[in-house]
Write an enzyme that holds these catalytic residues in place. Structure first.
Site, PDB file in Angstrom:
ATOM      1  N   ASN A 135      19.091 -35.753 -93.829  1.00  0.00           N
ATOM      2  CA  ASN A 135      17.772 -35.842 -94.469  1.00  0.00           C
ATOM      3  C   ASN A 135      17.610 -34.611 -95.359  1.00  0.00           C
ATOM      4  O   ASN A 135      18.411 -33.676 -95.297  1.00  0.00           O
ATOM      5  CB  ASN A 135      16.657 -35.967 -93.437  1.00  0.00           C
ATOM      6  CG  ASN A 135      16.598 -34.762 -92.517  1.00  0.00           C
ATOM      7  OD1 ASN A 135      16.346 -33.643 -92.967  1.00  0.00           O
ATOM      8  ND2 ASN A 135      16.873 -34.982 -91.240  1.00  0.00           N
ATOM      9  N   SER A 147      21.998 -44.754 -94.921  1.00  0.00           N
ATOM     10  CA  SER A 147      20.652 -45.368 -94.959  1.00  0.00           C
ATOM     11  C   SER A 147      20.500 -46.634 -94.111  1.00  0.00           C
ATOM     12  O   SER A 147      19.397 -47.174 -94.036  1.00  0.00           O
ATOM     13  CB  SER A 147      20.201 -45.707 -96.399  1.00  0.00           C
ATOM     14  OG  SER A 147      19.819 -44.556 -97.100  1.00  0.00           O
ATOM     15  N   ASP A 183      33.547 -44.229 -84.123  1.00  0.00           N
ATOM     16  CA  ASP A 183      32.705 -43.043 -84.255  1.00  0.00           C
ATOM     17  C   ASP A 183      33.237 -42.165 -85.391  1.00  0.00           C
ATOM     18  O   ASP A 183      34.388 -41.722 -85.352  1.00  0.00           O
ATOM     19  CB  ASP A 183      32.762 -42.287 -82.916  1.00  0.00           C
ATOM     20  CG  ASP A 183      31.897 -41.043 -82.910  1.00  0.00           C
ATOM     21  OD1 ASP A 183      31.334 -40.663 -83.959  1.00  0.00           O
ATOM     22  OD2 ASP A 183      31.804 -40.430 -81.821  1.00  0.00           O
ATOM     23  N   ASP A 199      23.748 -38.126 -88.038  1.00  0.00           N
ATOM     24  CA  ASP A 199      23.451 -36.702 -88.274  1.00  0.00           C
ATOM     25  C   ASP A 199      23.509 -35.933 -86.951  1.00  0.00           C
ATOM     26  O   ASP A 199      24.195 -34.897 -86.837  1.00  0.00           O
ATOM     27  CB  ASP A 199      22.050 -36.617 -88.913  1.00  0.00           C
ATOM     28  CG  ASP A 199      21.743 -35.279 -89.561  1.00  0.00           C
ATOM     29  OD1 ASP A 199      22.643 -34.424 -89.600  1.00  0.00           O
ATOM     30  OD2 ASP A 199      20.598 -35.104 -90.022  1.00  0.00           O
TER      31      ASP A 199
HETATM   32  N1  AR6 Z   1      29.717 -43.055 -86.289  1.00  0.00           N
HETATM   33  C1  AR6 Z   1      29.626 -43.995 -87.266  1.00  0.00           C
HETATM   34  N2  AR6 Z   1      28.483 -44.603 -87.598  1.00  0.00           N
HETATM   35  C2  AR6 Z   1      27.368 -44.253 -86.910  1.00  0.00           C
HETATM   36  C3  AR6 Z   1      27.372 -43.287 -85.880  1.00  0.00           C
HETATM   37  C4  AR6 Z   1      28.623 -42.663 -85.580  1.00  0.00           C
HETATM   38  N3  AR6 Z   1      28.731 -41.730 -84.641  1.00  0.00           N
HETATM   39  N4  AR6 Z   1      26.095 -43.159 -85.407  1.00  0.00           N
HETATM   40  C5  AR6 Z   1      25.342 -44.035 -86.102  1.00  0.00           C
HETATM   41  N5  AR6 Z   1      26.101 -44.709 -86.997  1.00  0.00           N
HETATM   42  P1  AR6 Z   1      21.586 -43.289 -89.368  1.00  0.00           P
HETATM   43  P2  AR6 Z   1      20.218 -43.217 -91.996  1.00  0.00           P
HETATM   44  C6  AR6 Z   1      25.700 -45.703 -88.000  1.00  0.00           C
HETATM   45  O1  AR6 Z   1      20.306 -43.675 -88.710  1.00  0.00           O
HETATM   46  O2  AR6 Z   1      19.793 -44.623 -91.858  1.00  0.00           O
HETATM   47  C7  AR6 Z   1      18.790 -39.025 -89.156  1.00  0.00           C
HETATM   48  O3  AR6 Z   1      17.766 -38.645 -88.279  1.00  0.00           O
HETATM   49  C8  AR6 Z   1      24.434 -46.496 -87.760  1.00  0.00           C
HETATM   50  O4  AR6 Z   1      24.725 -47.642 -86.980  1.00  0.00           O
HETATM   51  O5  AR6 Z   1      22.419 -42.243 -88.739  1.00  0.00           O
HETATM   52  O6  AR6 Z   1      20.791 -42.745 -93.313  1.00  0.00           O
HETATM   53  C9  AR6 Z   1      18.855 -38.148 -90.401  1.00  0.00           C
HETATM   54  O7  AR6 Z   1      18.530 -36.801 -90.102  1.00  0.00           O
HETATM   55  C10 AR6 Z   1      24.012 -46.868 -89.168  1.00  0.00           C
HETATM   56  O8  AR6 Z   1      24.670 -48.057 -89.621  1.00  0.00           O
HETATM   57  O9  AR6 Z   1      21.315 -42.758 -90.897  1.00  0.00           O
HETATM   58  C11 AR6 Z   1      17.842 -38.796 -91.280  1.00  0.00           C
HETATM   59  O10 AR6 Z   1      16.542 -38.368 -90.970  1.00  0.00           O
HETATM   60  C12 AR6 Z   1      24.516 -45.698 -90.034  1.00  0.00           C
HETATM   61  O11 AR6 Z   1      25.417 -44.972 -89.196  1.00  0.00           O
HETATM   62  C13 AR6 Z   1      17.979 -40.272 -90.970  1.00  0.00           C
HETATM   63  O12 AR6 Z   1      18.503 -40.337 -89.640  1.00  0.00           O
HETATM   64  C14 AR6 Z   1      23.454 -44.758 -90.520  1.00  0.00           C
HETATM   65  O13 AR6 Z   1      22.433 -44.622 -89.560  1.00  0.00           O
HETATM   66  C15 AR6 Z   1      18.973 -40.955 -91.874  1.00  0.00           C
HETATM   67  O14 AR6 Z   1      18.966 -42.328 -91.638  1.00  0.00           O
END
Ligand code: AR6
Length: 178
Positions: free
Chosen positions: A30, A127, A16, A40
């Protein structure tokens, strides 16, 4: 789990990102900077309301954050003193500039960290969740961009890639070996 790469400035951690004890963690935000799901949501929950307050102030000054750009706030209650918020591209198939925009996220986050004299930074897979960027392709860009930056900058001294799932961990392990 932690694996050191051939370069002693790059590390891989599965877990995490909100628990990382680094100078700054990077948020996959975002363009509104007002929070969301995924990493986020986890960062705002763990860091508390002061992060959102600072994001609102940045929004009032400059109207959010464009794709590929980055801004910095406090880390609130996080172990990390700072959060660098960057906005990754939404994946549309790869022909709308997604690779360059994703590289910009890593470069601009690293540049902000260096400007603030921060010695360590942790990145999630920007992303690769809700925004749908294929994980393997995103890993190649992350590693290429970070390596190129570190080759010409003494700061940050350490870059930690934090992966959540086993599939992402395997891609990073592959790329770190190459
Ligand atoms: N620690 C490490 N990695 C994580 C964690 C964590 N706690 N939680 C998720 N991941 P994402 P995006 C990973 O969806 O694709 C939001 O709503 C996850 O498995 O968080 O850039 C924002 O406000 C994935 O591989 O980000 C935007 O609207 C990676 O982090 C949108 O999502 C990124 O997943 C951004 O989407």
């Amino acid at each position: 789990m932690s694996t050191n790469s051939s370069s002693d400035r790059i590390q891989l951690v599965q877990g995490d990102i909100t628990r990382q004890e680094v100078a700054a963690i990077v948020n996959a935000a975002n363009s509104s900077l007002l929070g969301g799901g995924g990493v986020d949501g986890a960062i705002h929950r763990a860091g508390g309301p002061v992060i959102l307050e600072e994001c609102r102030a940045i929004r009032a000054r400059q109207g959010g954050c464009k794709t590929g750009e980055a801004v910095i706030t406090t880390g609130g209650r996080l172990p990390a003193a700072h959060v660098i918020h960057t906005v990754g591209p939404v994946w549309h198939g790869g022909h709308r500039g997604e690779p360059e925009l994703l590289a910009n996220c890593y470069r601009n986050s690293l540049r902000l960290a260096a400007e603030h004299r921060l010695d360590s930074i942790a990145f999630p897979g920007i992303s690769t969740g809700i925004y749908g960027y294929p994980k393997k392709e995103a890993t190649v860009i992350a590693l290429q961009t970070v390596r190129a930056f570190l080759a010409q900058s003494p700061l940050p001294k350490t870059v930690v890639f934090v992966v959540f799932d086993d599939e992402s961990r395997r891609y990073y392990e592959q790329e770190l070996r190459s």
